[in-house]
Design an enzyme around this catalytic site. Structure first.
Site, PDB file in Angstrom:
ATOM      1  N   GLU A 186       6.885 -14.536 -41.716  1.00 23.19           N
ATOM      2  CA  GLU A 186       6.256 -14.589 -43.036  1.00 23.19           C
ATOM      3  C   GLU A 186       7.062 -13.788 -44.067  1.00 23.19           C
ATOM      4  O   GLU A 186       7.506 -12.683 -43.792  1.00 23.19           O
ATOM      5  CB  GLU A 186       4.857 -13.972 -42.874  1.00 23.19           C
ATOM      6  CG  GLU A 186       3.990 -14.087 -44.075  1.00 23.19           C
ATOM      7  CD  GLU A 186       2.568 -13.619 -43.758  1.00 23.19           C
ATOM      8  OE1 GLU A 186       2.022 -13.961 -42.691  1.00 23.19           O
ATOM      9  OE2 GLU A 186       2.016 -12.890 -44.579  1.00 23.19           O
ATOM     10  N   CYS A 220      -0.305  -8.345 -45.653  1.00 20.95           N
ATOM     11  CA  CYS A 220       0.881  -8.548 -44.823  1.00 20.95           C
ATOM     12  C   CYS A 220       0.535  -9.115 -43.446  1.00 20.95           C
ATOM     13  O   CYS A 220      -0.285  -8.585 -42.727  1.00 20.95           O
ATOM     14  CB  CYS A 220       1.564  -7.186 -44.740  1.00 20.95           C
ATOM     15  SG  CYS A 220       2.417  -6.768 -43.281  1.00 20.95           S
TER      16      CYS A 220
END
Ligand code: SF4
Length: 356
Positions: free
Chosen positions: A97, A339
């Site tokens: 990511e 996150c």
């Protein structure tokens, strides 16, 4: 998890490796820099595009090597358009990511350095679930190159704050930093790059030495006393605040830029006046600045976002002590901006689809 073979992936090679490659292929040495240019500066899709290389070389490189270690799976923009999350798939099928944050003229890419994270900060989605593996330097740099390409060369800053603890994947992180800065690489100025750590103190010393103090250092503090910090950031049990402060005192003179302390502000966990004063006591002697990140709820934890009054009080306390403070906007909650969250959600839905 199986060890993925990245030996034949060209993204991630440095000048020395490119020179060896040229030699192996019977090419004159100047071809090494040409190959690197096609990889990092032009970020080509295939070696057939490398127009200044002989046709036979292009053919061989295309059949013998793989250019990229990542492919794009998903791109998700926040409603206000300030951030975009990218999910990439690795060769071994894992998900990485990255985030692009656009604020004023800055276009900052936040990169991941590991698949998952061993540190396990309790408020962070990346630390949930099983740790996968370290990312290679190529996989780290490619996140920037991909976004750079998709956004037509617009990346101005890179922060190592995505999934993983960069200093726990030390060698590959240092190699990625070298490629990002190299004239044959992405040629980024070191002050435009920030490495964030949860506080692996011996590695902080090694990092500062490796980059000659030029790349920015950011430390995730999140608490100003050992008991609280050990609960929030478990690495504190191994490298406590005393050692962290001592290490930072040692390096801060050799750093060319101010240290930043990241402080995730969580409602009724670390948002008291005493907490703020404690952070000020740590930051002041180091001439450090503090970046407050109002907590972004993740699905797995029951923590809450702090009130506006508490955020304002923290700002006031730092101002009183003459400490520079910034408050990060909690932009993009609609794109799972915490996150590691998008990756977790995607992994879940892929698993569900597989299970039928
Ligand atoms: S905050 Fe950073 S160090 Fe902590 S678990 Fe998340 S990714 Fe790892």
């Amino acid at each position: 998890m199986e060890k993925v073979d990245l030996n034949h992936v060209l993204f991630g090679i440095d000048l020395e490796a490119a020179q060896e490659l040229a030699k192996r292929e019977g090419l004159p040495p100047y071809r090494a820099t040409q190959i690197l240019e096609w990889i990092y500066k032009k970020n080509i899709e295939s070696f057939q595009e490398a127009s200044n290389l002989p046709t036979a070389t292009r053919q061989r490189l295309s059949t013998e090597y793989r250019l990229h270690a990542l492919s794009l799976v998903e791109e998700k923009a926040s409603a206000n358009g300030e951030s975009v999350k990218y999910l990439f798939r690795t060769i071994d099928g894992e998900l990485v990511e990255s985030v692009l944050i656009e604020q004023q003229k800055r276009k900052t890419v936040c990169v991941s350095t590991q698949l998952g994270c061993k540190i396990g900060c309790i408020f962070c989605a990346s630390g949930k679930g099983k740790f996968g593996r370290d990312l290679s330097a190529g996989e780290i740099v490619e996140q920037v190159a991909w976004i750079q390409k998709m956004k037509a060369g617009a990346v101005t800053n890179v922060v190592f704050m995505g999934m993983g603890e960069p200093l726990d994947n030390f060698d590959e992180t240092m190699r990625a930093l070298d490629i990002l800065q190299a004239p044959w690489g992405l040629a980024m100025g070191p002050r435009r790059i920030t490495v964030s750590t949860s506080g692996i103190t011996p590695r902080i010393l090694d990092f500062v030495k490796h980059v000659g103090g030029r790349v920015r250092l950011s430390v995730s503090l999140h608490a100003s006393d050992d008991a609280k910090r050990s609960r929030l950031v478990p690495i504190n049990r191994k490298y406590g605040l005393g050692e962290l402060k001592k290490t930072l005192a040692k390096v801060h003179h050799s750093l060319k830029r101010q240290i930043t302390f990241e402080y995730t502000l969580i409602d009724e966990v670390n948002d008291s006046r005493e907490d703020a004063e404690g952070v000020a006591r740590i930051a002041k002697p180091l001439h450090a600045k503090v970046n407050i990140i109002p907590y972004n709820p993740i699905e797995e934890e029951a923590f809450r976002t702090p009130t506006d009054e508490k955020i304002a009080m923290f700002r006031r306390v730092f101002h009183e002590h003459g400490i520079r403070v910034t408050i990060r906007k909690t932009a993009g909650r609609d794109i799972d901006a915490a996150c590691g969250q998008l990756r977790l959600n995607r992994k879940d839905s892929e698993r569900r689809a597989k299970d039928g």
